[in-house]
Design an enzyme around this catalytic site. Sequence first.
Site, mmCIF file in Angstrom:
data_model
loop_
_atom_site.group_PDB
_atom_site.id
_atom_site.type_symbol
_atom_site.label_atom_id
_atom_site.label_comp_id
_atom_site.label_asym_id
_atom_site.label_seq_id
_atom_site.Cartn_x
_atom_site.Cartn_y
_atom_site.Cartn_z
ATOM 1 N N ILE A 59 -38.080 -1.035 -8.746
ATOM 2 C CA ILE A 59 -36.949 -2.238 -8.703
ATOM 3 C C ILE A 59 -38.404 -2.880 -7.783
ATOM 4 O O ILE A 59 -38.716 -2.674 -6.915
ATOM 5 C CB ILE A 59 -35.663 -1.452 -8.273
ATOM 6 C CG1 ILE A 59 -34.904 -3.166 -7.735
ATOM 7 C CG2 ILE A 59 -36.175 -0.897 -6.197
ATOM 8 C CD1 ILE A 59 -33.765 -2.448 -7.152
ATOM 9 N N SER A 60 -37.726 -4.307 -8.702
ATOM 10 C CA SER A 60 -39.180 -5.314 -7.689
ATOM 11 C C SER A 60 -38.800 -5.799 -6.172
ATOM 12 O O SER A 60 -37.687 -6.025 -6.056
ATOM 13 C CB SER A 60 -39.263 -6.878 -8.959
ATOM 14 O OG SER A 60 -39.216 -6.637 -10.147
#
Length: 212
Positions: A59-60
């Site tokens: 997940i960024s």
Amino acid sequence: MTSQRTRERLLGRLMDQGIRNMQVLDVIRSTPRHIFLDEALSHRAYEDVALPIGHNQTISQPYIVARMTEAIVSSGSTERVLEVGSGCGYQTAVIARLAGKVYSVERIKPLLDRARANLRTLGIRNVDLRHSDGTLGWPEKGPFDAIMTTAAPQVIPEELLQQLADGGRLIIPVGGDEHQELKLVTRDGNEFHEQTLDLVRFVPLLRGQVQH
Ligand code: SAH
């Protein structure tokens, strides 16, 4: 520390790093990031770091999501937006709140299913998801006012440039493991103007076969 305080601390950090757009900050504030993570990692949801989501993907980092969203939102229309690399849907959820309609493609089917479930949990309805190779864009739905690519190719795929509307912007990390630059490309007729925004580190954008 309570979840509310860790969330406010994250917002402070984003502002310290130069995020100024109030709409973007408000959306990050009101989008819970913990629902996108496995329970074992959810206590770290409001740290400003990328975290694993399985299948060798991440997940960024919130700062990067904020930076990419701000660059897109403050440079023109977001009526029709394409995202390449839905992952579990965090960036999708953030941009969906600031866009007319979002199209998002992901090559790993279980991640796409999670993105779909997460967006449903948040009541977000202006997103169409597709299991496909995003290096090809989504030609049937283009042209797009903005394209956000959340995985890094070695070279910008021509297909994505061609699916930009006039005045459209593409934000994309470009490069390999050693060195990646976040680029903002703006289409002006048949010319493309490129700007480098940041040094970044994304997972690779893989061309070809999708994964079931
Ligand atoms: N947008 C996500 C980031 C996920 S990481 C977030 O907000 O957290 C990048 C994603 O790009 C991974 O899920 C990976 O599977 C996907 N990806 C890589 N190559 C792709 C391709 N060719 N087409 C579609 N998705 C791709």
